[in-house]
Design a protein around this motif. Structure first.
Motif, short mmCIF file in Angstrom:
data_model
loop_
_atom_site.label_atom_id
_atom_site.label_comp_id
_atom_site.label_asym_id
_atom_site.label_seq_id
_atom_site.Cartn_x
_atom_site.Cartn_y
_atom_site.Cartn_z
N LEU A 36 0.92 -1.43 -0.12
CA LEU A 36 0.08 0.04 0.03
C LEU A 36 1.00 1.47 -0.26
O LEU A 36 0.05 2.15 -0.25
N HIS A 110 3.31 6.85 5.84
CA HIS A 110 1.90 6.57 5.30
C HIS A 110 1.53 5.33 4.75
O HIS A 110 1.05 4.65 4.41
N GLU B 60 -1.67 7.60 3.78
CA GLU B 60 -1.81 6.99 2.64
C GLU B 60 -3.30 6.20 2.35
O GLU B 60 -3.83 5.26 1.18
N SER B 61 -1.59 4.54 2.98
CA SER B 61 -2.13 3.46 2.36
C SER B 61 -3.30 2.74 3.31
O SER B 61 -4.07 1.85 2.85
N TYR B 63 -6.82 5.94 3.28
CA TYR B 63 -7.52 6.25 2.86
C TYR B 63 -7.45 6.53 0.59
O TYR B 63 -8.16 6.56 0.41
N LEU B 64 -6.53 5.80 0.29
CA LEU B 64 -6.35 5.60 -1.65
C LEU B 64 -6.33 4.24 -1.07
O LEU B 64 -6.59 3.90 -2.48
N HIS B 65 -6.16 3.63 -0.29
CA HIS B 65 -6.89 1.66 -0.77
C HIS B 65 -7.60 1.39 0.47
O HIS B 65 -7.86 0.12 1.16
#
Ligand code: SF4
Ligand code: SF4
Lengths: 432, 209
Positions: A36, A110, B60-61, B63-65
């Motif tokens: 991810l 992230h 992002e890991s 909310y983007l996935h």
């Protein structure tokens, strides 16, 4: 690449087995291969090649760790992808860890677990450095700093000429008493520069000198050691990084200055503020701060007067990764810029989530990866374009260099300035 | 207790000793000794690292996935629930649970197991995931998914006890060998991240002027 010798391999593996603390062990065991992090890295985003996924970069080092430091990796290497350190592995490491990572740390924040990918990439570079496999271009930059005192190999006489020229410019604007003092002792501040300034952007030296003049600062620049950069942070050779850092440290002592002020350079600030005491294994005896923090101090205490109406154009800010994500100066940068300009717009995303300019991690020094560097920079170019700003401010000369190239390639038509320049433009000089 | 329960307890002991070894090693290696002048607040940064920084809107890991992230969350909830039940089963056999409870738990864990199975399939068919994965990734996912399915089955069919306990035994013995030990290293990674960003005053996030 020449075939690896046993001695080279042993050196790299010895490094892997030497653990000063639990950080390396932790991050090498933490990745769950969820994948991810891919979309957080500009290399993957721009080029969509799977080898650029941050976790793949971690995996290179982690697979060696498993092979040489774990029982499972030794007994059943096929189970956990425990790899030998051989020629092919070394080539992959060079390409991915030197050629495809700016060590910006964006993926770190992230990551679903919190793996410090940039730290592992740096560790991988240390292994490559131990084997003598640093790209020649990057090593040449470090060697120049070690042999000449600055990473661009600028002759002292040329440097002095440039400073005198800038002093004349300054005096034309501010009067005869405005100076750029060289090699003086017992000053409050030893100021440092990115060698790109005397070489390509001398006006930024005049800008900071104007601010010092307005603040009536007691300061000096050393002709012997003025270079704030330290590419030893990027070539993975901590010994060389330490030698470069020590010179600057010693220069503050020799010149009997009270504070070391780091010129506008992201990685140079990081190297000297955060890493150098660890390279030298000693806390510093003097305060080390960045130029931006110093300027903010002048503004907050009223030592300089600013009229932001003098900067009317729409301005945006590029956050250097080493000053913001890895340096904690998010608010400081905004305070400085917003104090000096009338119209400000943020990029999306910005701050802790900001994208690297693409020139970090030593990429600007490694010409063999120029094509990649410009390609990943397209993300930054798009960010800038979307703001509609006419001026991009960034307190880092490496970022300035990369942004200037992006400006040309992607026809952004913006001006690129440092914080000292934008503040100097808004400076109201005391008539007396 | 029956032989297969003893077997699983033996595996539990091995698992605990192995994980304790990993834990003690981390403690012995210690935290980084940073000689630069600290700028931030470490306790606040550590709290932030384990809490708000983990929220889906901060990574992002997540909310983007969202589909993968959500599946991952359910998968982990199912694992924790199954582990809890493993201990409960030593005191109360699932056959003694009220029928509605058996059904509810089995359904919940079954759904979580399906999420794990979905991630397993994703790992197999998406090229970038396949290239990132090795045998351990597939086995880890496989065993934990199967663990959940058999917890669900055992809840409603007591005759599956031997298979359930043998599977638990295999899983417990496997954890310290592969990536499943991230159950420990995850916490250590968050600690180091909090320490790094906290020392430099990047976390907790600053007020944006
Ligand atoms: S997000 Fe983190 S845990 Fe997941 S693959 Fe990337 S580095 Fe590994
Ligand atoms: S540190 Fe930056 S460039 Fe390197 S893998 Fe992470 S996001 Fe990509």
């Amino acid at each position: 690449m020449e075939k690896l010798t046993k001695e080279q391999i042993d050196k790299a593996i010895a490094l892997l087995k030497m653990r000063p603390d639990s950080k390396l062990e932790t991050h090498l065991n933490a990745c769950v291969h969820c994948g991810l992090c891919a979309s957080s890295c500009m290399y993957y985003k721009a080029m969509k090649e799977n080898k650029f996924i941050p976790a793949r970069k971690v995996e290179l080092v982690a697979s060696l760790y498993r092979r040489y430091c774990t029982l499972t990796g030794r007994v059943a290497p096929f189970l956990v992808n425990a790899r030998e350190l051989d020629d092919q592995m070394a080539e992959e490491m060079i390409d991915s860890l030197f050629g495809a990572c700016t060590m910006c740390g964006r993926c770190v924040k992230h990551c679903s677990i919190g793996v410090d990918i940039a730290y592992i990439v740096h560790f991988g570079r240390r292994m490559l450095a131990a084997m003598g496999l640093v790209p020649k271009t990057l090593q040449a930059t470090v060697d120049a700093a070690l042999t000449t005192g600055n990473n661009m190999g600028i002759e002292t006489s040329d440097f002095v000429d440039t400073i005198q020229w800038m002093e004349e410019e300054l005096q034309d604007e501010c009067g005869e008493d405005a100076r750029i003092p060289l090699d003086e002792t017992d000053k409050d501040i030893l100021y440092t520069l990115n060698p790109r300034e005397p070489k390509f952007f001398p006006l930024s030296i005049a800008a900071i000198a104007k601010i010092f003049y307005a603040a009536k600062e007691s300061w000096t620049i050393s002709t012997h050691m003025y270079d704030v950069t330290n590419y030893g942070l990027f070539n993975g050779n901590n010994e060389q990084a330490g030698q470069i850092a020590k010179r600057l440290h010693d220069e503050v002592i020799i010149k009997r200055c009270k504070r070391l002020v780091l010129g506008e350079c992201g990685h140079g600030s990081r190297a000297n503020r955060w890493e150098a005491p660890n390279y030298l294994q000693q806390p510093y005896e003097f305060e080390t701060i960045t130029a931006v923090e110093l300027i903010n101090n002048y503004i907050r205490t009223g030592r300089i007067k600013i009229d932001k109406s003098l900067n009317q154009e729409l301005v945006t800010l590029h956050d250097p990764c080493n000053l913001v994500r890895n340096g904690g100066l998010l608010s400081e940068l905004r305070f400085a810029v917003k104090s000096a300009v009338s119209n400000f717009v943020e990029m999306t995303p910005h701050g802790m989530d900001n994208f690297c300019c693409g020139g970090g991690g030593g990429q600007l020094a490694m010409s063999e990866y120029n094509e990649r560097r410009i390609k990943i920079g397209e993300i930054k170019a798009d960010q800038i374009r979307k703001t509609g700003a006419k001026v991009v401010v960034t307190p880092c000369h490496n970022c300035v260099d990369q942004l200037s190239q992006l400006n040309q390639v992607y026809h952004l038509n913006v001006k690129i300035k440092t914080i000292a320049e934008i503040v100097a433009d808004a400076l109201v000089l005391d008539k007396e | 207790m029956i032989w297969y329960q003893y077997l699983s307890l033996g595996a539990l002991a091995v698992f605990l000793i192995a994980m304790l070894w990993h834990f003690i090693r981390l403690i012995k290696e210690g935290k980084p000794k940073d000689l630069s002048t600290k700028s931030g607040n470490l306790p606040k940064a550590e709290v932030y690292a384990y809490t708000i920084a983990m929220m889906p809107n901060h990574k992002e890991s997540a909310y983007l996935h969202l589909p993968s992230f959500t599946a991952g969350i359910f998968f982990h909830i199912g694992i924790f629930l199954s582990i809890l039940l493993f201990f409960v089963f030593f005191f109360i056999s699932p056959t003694l649970f009220p029928q509605w409870l058996q059904m509810v738990l089995a359904l919940c864990i079954g759904i979580c197991g399906l999420c794990g199975f979905g991630l397993f399939i994703k790992r197999m068919i998406v090229k970038k995931m396949r290239e990132l994965s090795h045998l351990d990734d597939f086995l880890s996912n496989f065993f934990t998914t199967l663990f959940q399915f058999f917890t669900a089955i055992y809840l409603i069919a007591g005759s599956f006890a031997p298979i359930y306990y043998i599977l638990v035994t295999i899983l417990l013995l496997y954890i310290p060998m592969g990536k499943l030990k991230h159950m420990l290293y995850f916490f250590a990674a968050r600690f180091h991240l909090g320490y790094f960003y906290g020392w430099r005053n990047s976390w907790p996030p600053q007020k944006n002027y």
